[in-house]
Scaffold this active site. Structure first.
Site, PDB file in Angstrom:
ATOM      1  N   CYS A   1      45.701  40.348  32.603  1.00  0.00           N
ATOM      2  CA  CYS A   1      44.302  40.811  32.355  1.00  0.00           C
ATOM      3  C   CYS A   1      44.232  42.500  32.443  1.00  0.00           C
ATOM      4  O   CYS A   1      44.095  42.991  31.184  1.00  0.00           O
ATOM      5  CB  CYS A   1      43.238  40.258  33.439  1.00  0.00           C
ATOM      6  SG  CYS A   1      43.221  38.555  32.984  1.00  0.00           S
TER       7      CYS A   1
HETATM    8  N1  NAD Z   1      45.510  34.438  33.715  1.00  0.00           N
HETATM    9  C1  NAD Z   1      44.679  34.843  34.312  1.00  0.00           C
HETATM   10  O1  NAD Z   1      44.309  34.851  35.434  1.00  0.00           O
HETATM   11  C2  NAD Z   1      43.276  34.911  33.233  1.00  0.00           C
HETATM   12  C3  NAD Z   1      42.132  35.418  33.897  1.00  0.00           C
HETATM   13  C4  NAD Z   1      40.932  35.368  32.903  1.00  0.00           C
HETATM   14  C5  NAD Z   1      41.266  35.357  31.387  1.00  0.00           C
HETATM   15  N2  NAD Z   1      42.554  35.148  31.069  1.00  0.00           N
HETATM   16  C6  NAD Z   1      42.502  35.058  29.604  1.00  0.00           C
HETATM   17  O2  NAD Z   1      42.688  33.720  29.135  1.00  0.00           O
HETATM   18  C7  NAD Z   1      43.343  33.463  28.093  1.00  0.00           C
HETATM   19  C8  NAD Z   1      44.795  32.606  28.263  1.00  0.00           C
HETATM   20  O3  NAD Z   1      45.342  33.285  29.433  1.00  0.00           O
HETATM   21  P1  NAD Z   1      46.415  32.391  30.382  1.00  0.00           P
HETATM   22  O4  NAD Z   1      46.871  33.041  31.656  1.00  0.00           O
HETATM   23  O5  NAD Z   1      45.842  30.872  30.570  1.00  0.00           O
HETATM   24  O6  NAD Z   1      47.947  32.022  29.446  1.00  0.00           O
HETATM   25  P2  NAD Z   1      48.943  31.199  29.831  1.00  0.00           P
HETATM   26  O7  NAD Z   1      50.140  32.001  28.904  1.00  0.00           O
HETATM   27  O8  NAD Z   1      49.058  31.019  31.154  1.00  0.00           O
HETATM   28  O9  NAD Z   1      48.743  29.725  28.901  1.00  0.00           O
HETATM   29  C9  NAD Z   1      48.376  29.859  27.530  1.00  0.00           C
HETATM   30  C10 NAD Z   1      48.954  28.437  27.034  1.00  0.00           C
HETATM   31  O10 NAD Z   1      48.673  28.369  25.570  1.00  0.00           O
HETATM   32  C11 NAD Z   1      49.478  27.872  24.980  1.00  0.00           C
HETATM   33  N3  NAD Z   1      49.510  28.054  23.536  1.00  0.00           N
HETATM   34  C12 NAD Z   1      49.756  29.092  22.740  1.00  0.00           C
HETATM   35  N4  NAD Z   1      49.446  28.934  21.659  1.00  0.00           N
HETATM   36  C13 NAD Z   1      48.856  27.900  21.395  1.00  0.00           C
HETATM   37  C14 NAD Z   1      48.261  27.158  20.471  1.00  0.00           C
HETATM   38  N5  NAD Z   1      48.162  27.887  19.245  1.00  0.00           N
HETATM   39  N6  NAD Z   1      47.592  26.003  20.522  1.00  0.00           N
HETATM   40  C15 NAD Z   1      47.778  25.291  21.660  1.00  0.00           C
HETATM   41  N7  NAD Z   1      48.538  25.897  22.746  1.00  0.00           N
HETATM   42  C16 NAD Z   1      48.862  27.158  22.740  1.00  0.00           C
HETATM   43  C17 NAD Z   1      50.950  28.179  25.613  1.00  0.00           C
HETATM   44  O11 NAD Z   1      52.008  27.275  25.163  1.00  0.00           O
HETATM   45  C18 NAD Z   1      50.389  28.228  27.138  1.00  0.00           C
HETATM   46  O12 NAD Z   1      50.514  27.056  27.776  1.00  0.00           O
HETATM   47  C19 NAD Z   1      43.830  34.858  27.618  1.00  0.00           C
HETATM   48  O13 NAD Z   1      43.128  35.420  26.847  1.00  0.00           O
HETATM   49  C20 NAD Z   1      43.818  35.875  29.045  1.00  0.00           C
HETATM   50  O14 NAD Z   1      43.640  37.030  28.920  1.00  0.00           O
HETATM   51  C21 NAD Z   1      43.408  35.057  31.942  1.00  0.00           C
END
Ligand code: NAD
Length: 460
Positions: free
Chosen positions: A272
Site C-alpha cells: 500500500c
Molecule cells: N494487502 C493489504 O494489506 C491491502 C490493504 C488495503 C488495500 N489493498 C489493495 O487491495 C488490492 C489487492 O491486494 P492484495 O494485497 O489482496 O493482493 P494479493 O496479491 O494478496 O492478492 C491478489 C490475488 O488476486 C489474484 N488475481 C490476480 N489477477 C486476477 C484476475 N484477473 N482474476 C482473478 N484473480 C486474480 C492473484 O492470484 C492473487 O491471489 C490491491 O489493490 C491493494 O492495493 C491491499
C-alpha cells in the site's frame, strides 16, 4: 432490479463473488460466508484455489479452520473457472494494483478482472471494485466496459468502489469492525453496495461518488506516507544534531492533542504505502499538477535503506572494520512487525546494498523462514550465540515481537537498531547504534520509550 437485489441481500440468498483471493479478498470472502451468504471465490491461481479447497489458508490473518469450516458447510468455494461468476448477484474485485517500472499504475489486473466480469455480467448484478486505484477508475475504466454488454449502470447493474482498509497483523481492527467507505456511480448503486457490506461489516460509510471513495483510500495512505517521511527526516535531523529521535518523538507524543505518533525506520514496505500515493501522483500529472508532498515523502522514505547502510558502514568503521568482508546478520525481513509479508520490504534493499559493498549477509526472521528474490533463495538462520558472536554487525530491520533482543545485545558486538527494539534491554556487551545517535556506549539503551505510548506500526 434494485428491490430484487436488496431483498436477496437481506434474506442472504444473494450469492457473493470475490475476484482475487489474497490479503484483501480472502478475509472479505470469509466475512460474507460468516454472514450467511454463499461465496464463490475466483482466482487465476490454481495453487491458491487448490489450497483453499483443501481447507488451508495462505493468509496469516485468516485461520485455516475458518476456511475448512466454510468449505465443508458449502458456504465458500474457490475456483479458477471465471464462468462461475455468472451465478453471483454481487461481485467484489480485490486484484493487485502494482506500479510499472516507470512508477505508473499497472492496471492490467483491474482490466483483466473487469473483462472477466463483463463476460459474466447479468441484469441485477452489483459490481464493487476494492483494489486501490486512481480517482476515476471505476467510472472511466469499468463502467464503459460493463455497459458495452448492453447493461445500464444504475438501472440494470450496479457499480461502486469501496476501498479495503485491512491492516495485516492488527489484532484490534479487522475486516468486520473497520468502517468501510462505499461510493456508487449512482445513488442506487451506493444503496445496494451499502446494503451488501452492511450485512457483514459493522459500519458502512456511504460517500457521494466513486471518485470520493477512491480518493479516501489515497488520502489515508498518503497521510501515512507523508507522516512517516516526516519522522524519517526527523531521524536524519536528529542524527546530524546528535539528539536521540526516539526520545524526541516519545516526549512529543505525551501531548494529548494535535500530535499523532509515527515512528521512523529503515523505509516503507507492503502493497500500500510505497505504491498507492503514486496512483494519485500519476493521475495529477495527467492534469499538469505536481503532487509535491507525495514526491517528497517518497524521496525521503525510499532513501532510508541507504541511510541505514551508511550507519552500518560508519559503525563498522569505528571498530576499524570495512563493510567489505564483514558478516552482517539482519534481524527481521518482513516489511513490518509480526507479519510474513515481504512485498516491497526495505530489508531487501538493506541486504542488497550491504552485499553490493562486499558484506556477507544472513537473516533471521521467525515469520519468514524462506523467500526468493531474483531467482535466489534465502533461508532464515537460527539466532545462536555463535552466530551472534561471529557477526561483525547485527542490523535490526523489523522488530517482530518474540525475538530475543536481550540475547542479541548480550551476544553481538555491534547492533544497528533501526526500530528502537533494544530500548528495553539491559546494558550489555553490544555497542548499540540507533537511527539517530551515531554511536553509543556498549548497550546503553539510550532509546528508552516513555511508558504508555506504544509506537504506531511504521508502515501501511
Ligand atoms: N494487502 C493489504 O494489506 C491491502 C490493504 C488495503 C488495500 N489493498 C489493495 O487491495 C488490492 C489487492 O491486494 P492484495 O494485497 O489482496 O493482493 P494479493 O496479491 O494478496 O492478492 C491478489 C490475488 O488476486 C489474484 N488475481 C490476480 N489477477 C486476477 C484476475 N484477473 N482474476 C482473478 N484473480 C486474480 C492473484 O492470484 C492473487 O491471489 C490491491 O489493490 C491493494 O492495493 C491491499
Amino acid at each position: 432490479m434494485e428491490e430484487q437485489l436488496l431483498s436477496r441481500i437481506n434474506d442472504r440468498t444473494a450469492v457473493v463473488g470475490i475476484v482475487g483471493l489474497g490479503y484483501v479478498g480472502l478475509p472479505l470472502a470469509m466475512e460474507f460466508a460468516k454472514a450467511g451468504f454463499r461465496v464463490i471465490g475466483y482466482d487465476v491461481s490454481k495453487r491458491v484455489c487448490d489450497r483453499l479447497m483443501a481447507g488451508e489458508s495462505h493468509i496469516q490473518d485468516v485461520p485455516s479452520e475458518d476456511v475448512a469450516r466454510m468449505v465443508a458447510a458449502g458456504k465458500f468455494e474457490a475456483t479458477t473457472k471465471s464462468a462461475r461468476l455468472r451465478e453471483c448477484d454481487a461481485v467484489s474485485i480485490a486484484v493487485p494494483t502494482p506500479l510499472g517500472k516507470t512508477r505508473d499504475p499497472d492496471m492490467s489486473y483491474v482490466n483483466a478482472a473487469t473483462e472477466t466480469i463483463a463476460e459474466n455480467a447479468h441484469p441485477g448484478m452489483l459490481v464493487v471494485l476494492e483494489s486501490t486505484t486512481y480517482p476515476g477508475t471505476t467510472r472511466e475504466v469499468m463502467q464503459p466496459r460493463i455497459e458495452a454488454c448492453g447493461l445500464t449502470v444504475g438501472d440494470d447493474v450496479f457499480l461502486a468502489f469501496s476501498p479495503e482498509r485491512v491492516d495485516p497483523g492488527n489484532e484490534r481492527w479487522n475486516t468486520k469492525n473497520t468502517p468501510k467507505v462505499v461510493g456508487g456511480i449512482t445513488p442506487a448503486c451506493t444503496e445496494v453496495a451499502v446494503a451488501l457490506y452492511g450485512a457483514c461489516i459493522d459500519r458502512p460509510v456511504p460517500v457521494s461518488s466513486t471518485e470520493a471513495a477512491e480518493l479516501v483510500k489515497l488520502l489515508e495512505n498518503t497521510f501515512r506516507s507523508v507522516n512517516i517521511g516526516l519522522v524519517n527526516e526527523m531521524a536524519i535531523i536528529c542524527d546530524k544534531l546528535g539528539v536521540d529521535v526516539w526520545e524526541v518523538i516519545n516526549a512529543a507524543a505525551t501531548k494529548p492533542f494535535g500530535f499523532m505518533k509515527f515512528t521512523p525506520g529503515p523505509g516503507i514496505g507492503g502493497h500500500c504505502i510505497p505504491l498507492d500515493p503514486h496512483y494519485l501522483a500519476w493521475k495529477m500529472r495527467t492534469l499538469n499538477y505536481k503532487t509535491r508532498f507525495i514526491d517528497l515523502a517518497s524521496e525521503i522514505n525510499s532513501a532510508m535503506p541507504d541511510f541505514v547502510v551508511e550507519k552500518v558502514a560508519h559503525a563498522l568503521n569505528e571498530a576499524r572494520k570495512a563493510v567489505n568482508g564483514s558478516r552482517v546478520l539482519v534481524i527481521g525481513v518482513a516489511y513490518k512487525k509480526n507479519i510474513d509479508d515481504m512485498r516491497e520490504s526495505p530489508a531487501l534493499d538493506v541486504m542488497r546494498l550491504l552485499e553490493e559493498r562486499g558484506a556477507t549477509v544472513e537473516y533471521h526472521d521467525p515469520f519468514v523462514p524462506v523467500f526468493r528474490e531474483n531467482g535466489h533463495e534465502r533461508r532464515s538462520v537460527d539466532l545462536t550465540p555463535e552466530r551472534l558472536g561471529g557477526a561483525d554487525a547485527v542490523v535490526i530491520v523489523t522488530d517482530h515481537d518474540g525475538v530475543d533482543y536481550q540475547g542479541i545485545v548480550d551476544g553481538a558486538e555491534l547492533v544497528v537498531d533501526t526500530r528502537n527494539a533494544t530500548a528495553r534491554t539491559r546494558r550489555s556487551r553490544a555497542r548499540v547504534v540507533s537511527l539517530s545517535v551515531t554511536s553509543t556506549e556498549p548497550g546503553t539503551g539510550v532509546n528508552a520509550t516513555l511508558p504508555g505510548h506504544p509506537p504506531l506500526a511504521a508502515a501501511r
